[in-house]
Design a protein around this motif. Structure first.
Motif, short mmCIF file in Angstrom:
data_model
loop_
_atom_site.label_atom_id
_atom_site.label_comp_id
_atom_site.label_asym_id
_atom_site.label_seq_id
_atom_site.Cartn_x
_atom_site.Cartn_y
_atom_site.Cartn_z
N TRP A 65 0.83 -1.20 0.00
CA TRP A 65 0.00 0.00 0.00
C TRP A 65 0.86 1.26 0.00
O TRP A 65 0.57 2.21 -0.73
N THR A 66 1.89 1.27 0.83
CA THR A 66 2.76 2.46 0.86
C THR A 66 3.53 2.60 -0.45
O THR A 66 3.74 3.72 -0.93
N GLU A 67 3.94 1.49 -1.03
CA GLU A 67 4.61 1.56 -2.31
C GLU A 67 3.65 2.05 -3.39
O GLU A 67 4.04 2.79 -4.30
N GLY A 68 2.39 1.62 -3.31
CA GLY A 68 1.40 2.10 -4.26
C GLY A 68 1.12 3.58 -4.12
O GLY A 68 0.70 4.23 -5.08
N ALA A 69 1.34 4.11 -2.93
CA ALA A 69 1.15 5.54 -2.70
C ALA A 69 2.38 6.36 -3.11
O ALA A 69 2.40 7.58 -2.93
N GLY A 70 3.38 5.68 -3.66
CA GLY A 70 4.57 6.38 -4.13
C GLY A 70 5.67 6.52 -3.11
O GLY A 70 6.64 7.25 -3.32
N ILE A 71 5.57 5.81 -1.98
CA ILE A 71 6.59 5.86 -0.93
C ILE A 71 7.47 4.62 -1.06
O ILE A 71 6.99 3.49 -0.90
N SER A 72 8.71 4.82 -1.37
CA SER A 72 9.61 3.69 -1.52
C SER A 72 9.88 3.04 -0.18
O SER A 72 9.71 3.66 0.88
N GLU A 73 10.33 1.79 -0.24
CA GLU A 73 10.61 1.06 1.00
C GLU A 73 11.74 1.71 1.78
O GLU A 73 11.71 1.78 3.01
N HIS A 74 12.74 2.22 1.05
CA HIS A 74 13.86 2.87 1.73
C HIS A 74 13.40 4.15 2.43
O HIS A 74 13.80 4.42 3.58
N ALA A 75 12.57 4.94 1.74
CA ALA A 75 12.08 6.19 2.34
C ALA A 75 11.21 5.89 3.56
O ALA A 75 11.31 6.57 4.59
N TYR A 76 10.34 4.89 3.43
CA TYR A 76 9.49 4.53 4.57
C TYR A 76 10.34 4.05 5.74
O TYR A 76 10.11 4.46 6.88
N HIS A 77 11.29 3.18 5.45
CA HIS A 77 12.12 2.61 6.52
C HIS A 77 12.91 3.69 7.25
O HIS A 77 12.95 3.72 8.49
N THR A 78 13.51 4.60 6.50
CA THR A 78 14.30 5.67 7.12
C THR A 78 13.43 6.58 7.97
O THR A 78 13.77 6.92 9.12
N THR A 79 12.26 6.96 7.42
CA THR A 79 11.35 7.85 8.16
C THR A 79 10.83 7.16 9.42
O THR A 79 10.75 7.77 10.49
N ALA A 80 10.47 5.89 9.28
CA ALA A 80 9.90 5.16 10.42
C ALA A 80 10.91 5.01 11.54
O ALA A 80 10.57 5.16 12.72
N VAL A 81 12.16 4.72 11.18
CA VAL A 81 13.18 4.50 12.21
C VAL A 81 13.45 5.78 12.99
O VAL A 81 13.44 5.79 14.23
N TRP A 82 13.67 6.88 12.29
CA TRP A 82 14.04 8.11 12.99
C TRP A 82 12.85 8.77 13.66
O TRP A 82 12.97 9.29 14.78
N ALA A 83 11.69 8.76 13.01
CA ALA A 83 10.51 9.32 13.66
C ALA A 83 10.12 8.48 14.87
O ALA A 83 9.73 9.01 15.92
N GLY A 84 10.23 7.15 14.73
CA GLY A 84 9.93 6.28 15.86
C GLY A 84 10.90 6.46 17.01
O GLY A 84 10.52 6.37 18.18
N SER A 85 12.17 6.70 16.67
CA SER A 85 13.17 6.93 17.72
C SER A 85 12.88 8.20 18.50
O SER A 85 12.96 8.23 19.74
#
Length: 256
Positions: A78-98
């Motif tokens: 779903w996130t890839e279908g919305a135009g969010i790459s896995e790398h972008a999602y992973h980086t954002t999730a890690v730092w925002a979650g931290s």
């Protein structure tokens, strides 16, 4: 992949038991303890630590919950279908979650220290709080430890291909215990303590999250009149209270 009986117990039976207790416990609590359905605030006993600890904890908690909803409930497709790459999602999730985890831990640490160091609050701590605070702390710290060990300082771990698949399978009634058995131990412990937290939720102060005072935003103002300014009825003697009344109409003798 073969699934053992222990895996079925931990990743199928145990989560469903916790979810059942979560649902039935809320119904029981609402029907039998509506007066206890509060946050049990102790602001009157101590407010300096609470002034900073409570907003930090709640802000961090909202951010952490939002991150978990996206990470666990939303498939990667779903996130890839919305135009969010896995790398972008992973980086954002890690730092925002931290950041969210650090804010939440700071607030939780202040609230826990306040409860331990303030004598009046410590004496007023009930049994549910003695269970809630350690369990909540363990859940949060295990989540931060898993993210730090495997995604900040590690090579990166895609929990959406294992933990998320197991999580969504529970709610679609198609559990896949094999999806989480290969996850790192810290992620497994984090998932188990989260299940325990859901099971204890109805019996602790956490129930107040379902009673957000949204009505206060549209509630009309309450008008308070001082008793000393009320005009007496004709022919009736007015008894003056001893002491000066404040804005609510109460005097020192009324409070004693």
């Amino acid at each position: 992949m073969n699934v053992s009986g222990t895996d079925l117990l931990l990743w199928v039976a145990f989560p469903y038991i916790c979810l059942a207790v979560f649902a039935v416990g809320h119904v029981w609590r609402y029907r039998h303890d509506q007066f206890g359905w509060t946050s049990h605030t102790s602001q009157l006993l101590e407010h300096r630590w609470l002034r900073w600890g409570s907003p930090l904890f709640h802000l961090g908690a909202f951010m952490v919950i939002a991150g978990h909803v996206v990470g666990l409930a939303v498939p990667a497709s779903w996130t890839e279908g919305a135009g969010i790459s896995e790398h972008a999602y992973h980086t954002t999730a890690v730092w925002a979650g931290s950041v969210a985890g650090a804010v939440m831990v700071t607030g939780l640490g202040m609230l826990s220290a306040r409860r331990l160091l303030a004598r009046r609050i410590r004496l007023g701590t009930d049994r549910s709080d003695k269970l809630l605070f350690p369990l909540l702390s363990a859940t949060v710290l295990l989540g931060i430890a898993a993210t730090t060990a495997h995604n900040v300082f590690g090579d990166g771990y895609d929990y959406r291909s294992t933990v998320s698949v197991w999580f969504r399978g529970l709610f679609t009634l198609q559990p896949e215990p094999e999806a989480i058995t290969g996850a790192p131990l810290l992620f497994q412990l984090h998932a188990l303590t989260a299940c325990l937290l859901f099971a204890t939720w109805p019996f602790t102060r956490l129930v107040h999250v379902w009673s957000m005072p949204i009505g206060y935003l549209v509630r009309p103002y309450l008008v308070y009149r001082s008793r000393s300014t009320a005009s007496p009825r004709p022919g009736r003697r007015t008894l003056r209270p001893h002491g000066r009344a404040d804005a609510t109409g109460f005097t020192a003798s009324d409070r004693s």
